[in-house]
Design an enzyme around this catalytic site. Structure first.
Site, PDB file in Angstrom:
ATOM      1  N   GLY A  72      -1.734   1.001  23.483  1.00 27.80           N
ATOM      2  CA  GLY A  72      -3.080   2.047  22.776  1.00 27.80           C
ATOM      3  C   GLY A  72      -2.439   3.575  23.212  1.00 27.80           C
ATOM      4  O   GLY A  72      -3.028   4.400  23.009  1.00 27.80           O
ATOM      5  N   PHE A 130     -14.478  -1.007  16.866  1.00 28.67           N
ATOM      6  CA  PHE A 130     -14.869  -0.408  18.482  1.00 28.67           C
ATOM      7  C   PHE A 130     -16.129   0.108  18.114  1.00 28.67           C
ATOM      8  O   PHE A 130     -16.803  -0.806  18.915  1.00 28.67           O
ATOM      9  CB  PHE A 130     -13.810   0.936  18.235  1.00 28.67           C
ATOM     10  CG  PHE A 130     -12.269   0.572  18.762  1.00 28.67           C
ATOM     11  CD1 PHE A 130     -11.854  -0.442  19.284  1.00 28.67           C
ATOM     12  CD2 PHE A 130     -11.693   1.676  19.634  1.00 28.67           C
ATOM     13  CE1 PHE A 130     -10.283  -0.609  18.846  1.00 28.67           C
ATOM     14  CE2 PHE A 130     -10.224   1.370  19.917  1.00 28.67           C
ATOM     15  CZ  PHE A 130      -9.733   0.511  19.774  1.00 28.67           C
ATOM     16  N   TYR A 183       1.042  -1.149   0.163  1.00 34.31           N
ATOM     17  CA  TYR A 183      -0.219  -0.363   0.266  1.00 34.31           C
ATOM     18  C   TYR A 183       1.211   1.115  -0.106  1.00 34.31           C
ATOM     19  O   TYR A 183       0.647   1.993  -0.749  1.00 34.31           O
ATOM     20  CB  TYR A 183      -0.764  -0.186   1.257  1.00 34.31           C
ATOM     21  CG  TYR A 183      -2.075   1.649   1.830  1.00 34.31           C
ATOM     22  CD1 TYR A 183      -3.078   1.400   0.568  1.00 34.31           C
ATOM     23  CD2 TYR A 183      -1.894   2.235   2.331  1.00 34.31           C
ATOM     24  CE1 TYR A 183      -3.480   2.028   0.815  1.00 34.31           C
ATOM     25  CE2 TYR A 183      -2.788   2.879   2.531  1.00 34.31           C
ATOM     26  CZ  TYR A 183      -3.905   3.229   1.440  1.00 34.31           C
ATOM     27  OH  TYR A 183      -5.150   4.209   1.578  1.00 34.31           O
ATOM     28  N   GLN A 235       2.157   7.877  15.090  1.00 31.86           N
ATOM     29  CA  GLN A 235       2.009   8.803  16.459  1.00 31.86           C
ATOM     30  C   GLN A 235       1.807   9.296  14.608  1.00 31.86           C
ATOM     31  O   GLN A 235       2.407   8.592  13.863  1.00 31.86           O
ATOM     32  CB  GLN A 235       3.027   9.465  16.562  1.00 31.86           C
ATOM     33  CG  GLN A 235       2.181  10.931  17.533  1.00 31.86           C
ATOM     34  CD  GLN A 235       3.161  11.750  17.953  1.00 31.86           C
ATOM     35  OE1 GLN A 235       4.647  11.612  17.782  1.00 31.86           O
ATOM     36  NE2 GLN A 235       2.913  12.545  19.288  1.00 31.86           N
ATOM     37  N   ARG A 286     -10.324  -1.532  10.507  1.00 30.35           N
ATOM     38  CA  ARG A 286      -9.672  -0.317  10.714  1.00 30.35           C
ATOM     39  C   ARG A 286     -10.587   0.418  11.978  1.00 30.35           C
ATOM     40  O   ARG A 286     -11.544  -0.361  11.994  1.00 30.35           O
ATOM     41  CB  ARG A 286     -10.742   0.821   9.545  1.00 30.35           C
ATOM     42  CG  ARG A 286      -9.814   0.314   8.391  1.00 30.35           C
ATOM     43  CD  ARG A 286     -10.082   2.403   7.537  1.00 30.35           C
ATOM     44  NE  ARG A 286     -10.758   1.596   6.811  1.00 30.35           N
ATOM     45  CZ  ARG A 286     -11.185   2.415   5.044  1.00 30.35           C
ATOM     46  NH1 ARG A 286     -10.412   3.406   5.392  1.00 30.35           N
ATOM     47  NH2 ARG A 286     -12.095   1.691   4.311  1.00 30.35           N
TER      48      ARG A 286
HETATM   49  P1  NAD Z   1     -12.069   1.670   0.039  1.00 29.61           P
HETATM   50  O1  NAD Z   1     -12.144   0.226   0.181  1.00 29.61           O
HETATM   51  O2  NAD Z   1     -13.955   1.384   0.908  1.00 29.61           O
HETATM   52  O3  NAD Z   1     -13.357   1.920  -0.988  1.00 29.61           O
HETATM   53  C1  NAD Z   1     -12.087   2.115  -2.240  1.00 29.61           C
HETATM   54  C2  NAD Z   1     -13.123   1.619  -3.506  1.00 29.61           C
HETATM   55  O4  NAD Z   1     -11.996   0.956  -4.428  1.00 29.61           O
HETATM   56  C3  NAD Z   1     -13.829  -0.253  -3.545  1.00 29.61           C
HETATM   57  O5  NAD Z   1     -14.991   0.376  -3.620  1.00 29.61           O
HETATM   58  C4  NAD Z   1     -13.421  -0.731  -4.041  1.00 29.61           C
HETATM   59  O6  NAD Z   1     -14.355  -2.137  -4.459  1.00 29.61           O
HETATM   60  C5  NAD Z   1     -12.651   0.052  -5.701  1.00 29.61           C
HETATM   61  N1  NAD Z   1     -11.443  -0.962  -5.465  1.00 29.61           N
HETATM   62  C6  NAD Z   1     -10.430  -1.880  -5.151  1.00 29.61           C
HETATM   63  N2  NAD Z   1     -10.036  -2.428  -6.027  1.00 29.61           N
HETATM   64  C7  NAD Z   1      -9.651  -2.022  -7.321  1.00 29.61           C
HETATM   65  C8  NAD Z   1     -10.080  -1.928  -8.845  1.00 29.61           C
HETATM   66  N3  NAD Z   1      -8.201  -2.609  -8.586  1.00 29.61           N
HETATM   67  N4  NAD Z   1      -9.614  -1.150  -9.284  1.00 29.61           N
HETATM   68  C9  NAD Z   1     -11.686  -0.850  -9.650  1.00 29.61           C
HETATM   69  N5  NAD Z   1     -12.179  -0.613  -7.711  1.00 29.61           N
HETATM   70  C10 NAD Z   1     -11.108  -1.087  -7.316  1.00 29.61           C
HETATM   71  O7  NAD Z   1     -11.806   3.151   0.933  1.00 29.61           O
HETATM   72  P2  NAD Z   1     -12.138   4.160   1.518  1.00 29.61           P
HETATM   73  O8  NAD Z   1     -11.844   4.148   2.746  1.00 29.61           O
HETATM   74  O9  NAD Z   1     -13.020   4.863   0.328  1.00 29.61           O
HETATM   75  O10 NAD Z   1     -11.000   4.735   0.101  1.00 29.61           O
HETATM   76  C11 NAD Z   1     -10.994   5.621  -0.801  1.00 29.61           C
HETATM   77  C12 NAD Z   1      -9.174   5.290  -1.710  1.00 29.61           C
HETATM   78  O11 NAD Z   1      -8.913   6.997  -0.529  1.00 29.61           O
HETATM   79  C13 NAD Z   1      -8.256   5.001  -1.668  1.00 29.61           C
HETATM   80  O12 NAD Z   1      -7.542   5.225  -2.803  1.00 29.61           O
HETATM   81  C14 NAD Z   1      -7.183   5.174  -0.501  1.00 29.61           C
HETATM   82  O13 NAD Z   1      -6.406   4.474  -0.762  1.00 29.61           O
HETATM   83  C15 NAD Z   1      -7.439   6.614   0.353  1.00 29.61           C
HETATM   84  N6  NAD Z   1      -7.371   6.679   1.507  1.00 29.61           N
HETATM   85  C16 NAD Z   1      -8.183   6.750   2.643  1.00 29.61           C
HETATM   86  C17 NAD Z   1      -7.861   6.630   3.522  1.00 29.61           C
HETATM   87  C18 NAD Z   1      -9.253   6.763   4.582  1.00 29.61           C
HETATM   88  O14 NAD Z   1      -9.003   6.772   5.811  1.00 29.61           O
HETATM   89  N7  NAD Z   1     -11.221   6.526   4.312  1.00 29.61           N
HETATM   90  C19 NAD Z   1      -7.005   7.548   3.293  1.00 29.61           C
HETATM   91  C20 NAD Z   1      -6.263   7.535   3.143  1.00 29.61           C
HETATM   92  C21 NAD Z   1      -6.319   7.160   1.639  1.00 29.61           C
HETATM   93  N1  UDP Z   2      -6.408  -0.631  16.374  1.00 27.86           N
HETATM   94  C1  UDP Z   2      -6.901  -1.212  16.962  1.00 27.86           C
HETATM   95  N2  UDP Z   2      -7.337  -1.588  17.389  1.00 27.86           N
HETATM   96  C2  UDP Z   2      -8.077  -2.709  16.131  1.00 27.86           C
HETATM   97  C3  UDP Z   2      -7.877  -1.925  15.276  1.00 27.86           C
HETATM   98  C4  UDP Z   2      -6.959  -1.145  14.828  1.00 27.86           C
HETATM   99  O1  UDP Z   2      -6.156  -0.988  18.408  1.00 27.86           O
HETATM  100  O2  UDP Z   2      -9.280  -3.457  16.204  1.00 27.86           O
HETATM  101  C5  UDP Z   2      -5.107   0.259  16.022  1.00 27.86           C
HETATM  102  C6  UDP Z   2      -4.143   0.472  14.892  1.00 27.86           C
HETATM  103  O3  UDP Z   2      -3.182  -0.711  15.629  1.00 27.86           O
HETATM  104  C7  UDP Z   2      -3.577   1.328  14.392  1.00 27.86           C
HETATM  105  C8  UDP Z   2      -4.731   2.423  14.809  1.00 27.86           C
HETATM  106  O4  UDP Z   2      -5.550   1.706  15.577  1.00 27.86           O
HETATM  107  O5  UDP Z   2      -3.117   1.582  15.619  1.00 27.86           O
HETATM  108  C9  UDP Z   2      -5.591   2.497  13.000  1.00 27.86           C
HETATM  109  O6  UDP Z   2      -5.902   1.576  13.059  1.00 27.86           O
HETATM  110  P1  UDP Z   2      -6.047   1.781  10.983  1.00 27.86           P
HETATM  111  O7  UDP Z   2      -6.593   0.653  10.993  1.00 27.86           O
HETATM  112  O8  UDP Z   2      -7.877   2.168  11.573  1.00 27.86           O
HETATM  113  O9  UDP Z   2      -5.373   2.656  10.247  1.00 27.86           O
HETATM  114  P2  UDP Z   2      -4.470   2.645  10.001  1.00 27.86           P
HETATM  115  O10 UDP Z   2      -3.262   1.741  11.075  1.00 27.86           O
HETATM  116  O11 UDP Z   2      -3.802   2.802   8.806  1.00 27.86           O
HETATM  117  O12 UDP Z   2      -4.131   4.251  10.661  1.00 27.86           O
END
Ligand code: NAD
Ligand code: UDP
Ligand code: UDP
Length: 342
Positions: free
Chosen positions: A211, A195, A149, A280, A190
């Site tokens: 935590g 939670f 990723y 962090q 996530r």
């Molecule tokens: P999500 O998993 O809900 O949505 C991703 C979507 O992309 C899904 O609908 C999935 O089916 C589609 N997808 C995956 N692979 C594909 C492919 N090869 N072709 C077509 N569609 C495909 O995730 P999200 O939280 O909605 O994230 C959306 C975007 O935002 C992602 O690119 C993610 O990396 C970015 N992003 C999200 C967060 C967050 O906290 N939600 C944080 C940082 C970046």
């Molecule tokens: N996490 C947790 N319990 C859970 C799921 C995640 O304590 O059931 C923690 C995880 O280890 C991380 C933070 O929550 O420190 C955020 O995790 P998430 O997967 O939501 O996002 P990312 O790590 O990609 O920021």
């Protein structure tokens, strides 16, 4: 910020969590929306309410394959975002980020249109500076379980800036920090969805590690507002721009707040910290404030309460189905990622 009625906007990953909110926002602004998704983690149910809209079109397609359509702008969101999902098929995750970016950039280049990349705070890895500004180059393990990723998204950023340097294309790169809200997948691992689902089901709340690791959570409506503002900004504003809520909170505090807001009797238990889990994370959003006039407005307590209400409805629906047999199509992704039953 109204869209011109004639504008047709492509949203890849449009049936995912963020994508479905973006499609809604664009339709409300007056645009036509072409939602492209392969339903890996997204679901039709996320956009079911838009299917009858005369300006909405849904196309099942994998962005690792070329796409020939006619659109006026592209938001490239396709990519699984939760660690559980993106580690499920890490090679496909890298392909989606890298080959998906090449295809969407190729499409934007042919059409001479603006393209926005949904990048991520993960490109900073486990950061050694705090808070993170866009000038920080990151601390990413290139061979760990999160690398598919992190490195995929880093390479996508490289491609965006190379297409700009090489072909003069109008690009936008948003570095999105942890975002939460309705339509997060209940089973994507996530922390916010985990939670809330655990608290609503009276199950133990699983805090990984001690935590004390922190994140800064942005409510989805605020984030979508930032993405649209970035897309509508002048061509010289390419980003990368951090988009997120700078309010930092530890996972322990988040667990306690979730228990409070759900009125749950769940207990907090500790589980091992996943490898390479960032310690962090907090965005410095000075650039987004200055360039877009944007800042998040939703406090964590308010946004979490709205998200809890969403999951209450979803789980009641799912539990009802289990008790009375399926009444409508289950909320699953194409690979059978299903809502947990208990
Ligand atoms: P999500 O998993 O809900 O949505 C991703 C979507 O992309 C899904 O609908 C999935 O089916 C589609 N997808 C995956 N692979 C594909 C492919 N090869 N072709 C077509 N569609 C495909 O995730 P999200 O939280 O909605 O994230 C959306 C975007 O935002 C992602 O690119 C993610 O990396 C970015 N992003 C999200 C967060 C967050 O906290 N939600 C944080 C940082 C970046
Ligand atoms: N996490 C947790 N319990 C859970 C799921 C995640 O304590 O059931 C923690 C995880 O280890 C991380 C933070 O929550 O420190 C955020 O995790 P998430 O997967 O939501 O996002 P990312 O790590 O990609 O920021
Ligand atoms: N591409 C696409 N739709 C288009 C134009 C291009 O999917 O409308 C894809 C195509 O598969 C190509 C990629 O985008 O491989 C990159 O296109 P570009 O023009 O940058 O490079 P080239 O065609 O020379 O490989």
């Amino acid at each position: 910020m109204p869209y011109n009625l004639a504008e047709r906007i492509l949203v890849t990953g449009g049936s995912g969590f963020l994508g479905s909110h973006l499609c809604e926002r664009l339709l409300a602004s007056g645009a036509e929306v072409l939602c492209v998704d392969n339903f890996f983690t997204g679901t039709r149910s996320n956009v079911e309410h838009l299917l009858d809209h005369h300006r909405f079109e849904l196309l099942r397609h994998d962005v690792t394959f070329p796409l020939y359509v006619e659109v006026d702008q592209i938001y490239n969101l396709a990519c699984p975002a939760s660690p559980v999902h993106y580690q499920h098929d890490p090679v496909q995750t890298t392909k989606t980020s890298v080959i998906g970016a090449i295809n969407m950039l190729g499409l934007a280049k042919r059409l001479k249109v603006k393209i926005l990349q949904a990048s991520t705070s993960e490109i900073y890895g486990d950061p050694s500076t705090h808070p993170q500004t866009e000038a920080y180059w990151g601390n990413v393990n290139p061979i760990g379980p999160r690398s598919c990723y992190d490195e995929g998204k880093r390479c996508a950023e490289t491609l965006f800036f190379d297409y700009r340097r090489q072909h003069g294309m109008p690009i936008k790169v948003a570095r999105i920090f942890n975002t939460y809200g309705p339509r997060m997948h209940p089973n994507d691992g996530r922390v916010v969805s985990n939670f809330i689902v655990q608290a609503l089901r009276g199950q133990d709340i699983t805090v990984y590690g001690d935590g004390l690791q922190s994140r800064a959570f942005c409510y989805v409506d605020d984030l979508i507002d930032g993405l649209v503002r970035l897309m509508q900004s002048p061509d010289e504003v390419t980003g990368p721009l951090n988009l997120g809520n700078p309010h930092e909170i530890t996972m322990r505090e988040l667990a306690e707040l979730t228990i409070e807001l759900t009125g749950s009797h769940s207990k907090i238990v500790h589980r091992p910290l996943p490898q390479d889990d960032p310690r962090q994370r907090q965005p410095d959003i000075s650039r987004a404030k200055a360039m877009l006039g944007w800042a998040p407005r939703t406090a964590i307590r308010q946004g979490l309460a709205r998200t809890v209400a969403y999951f209450e409805g979803l789980l009641a629906d799912a539990d009802g189905r289990l008790a009375h047999g399926p009444s409508r199509r289950p909320h699953t992704g194409s690979r059978g990622i299903a809502i947990p039953a208990t």
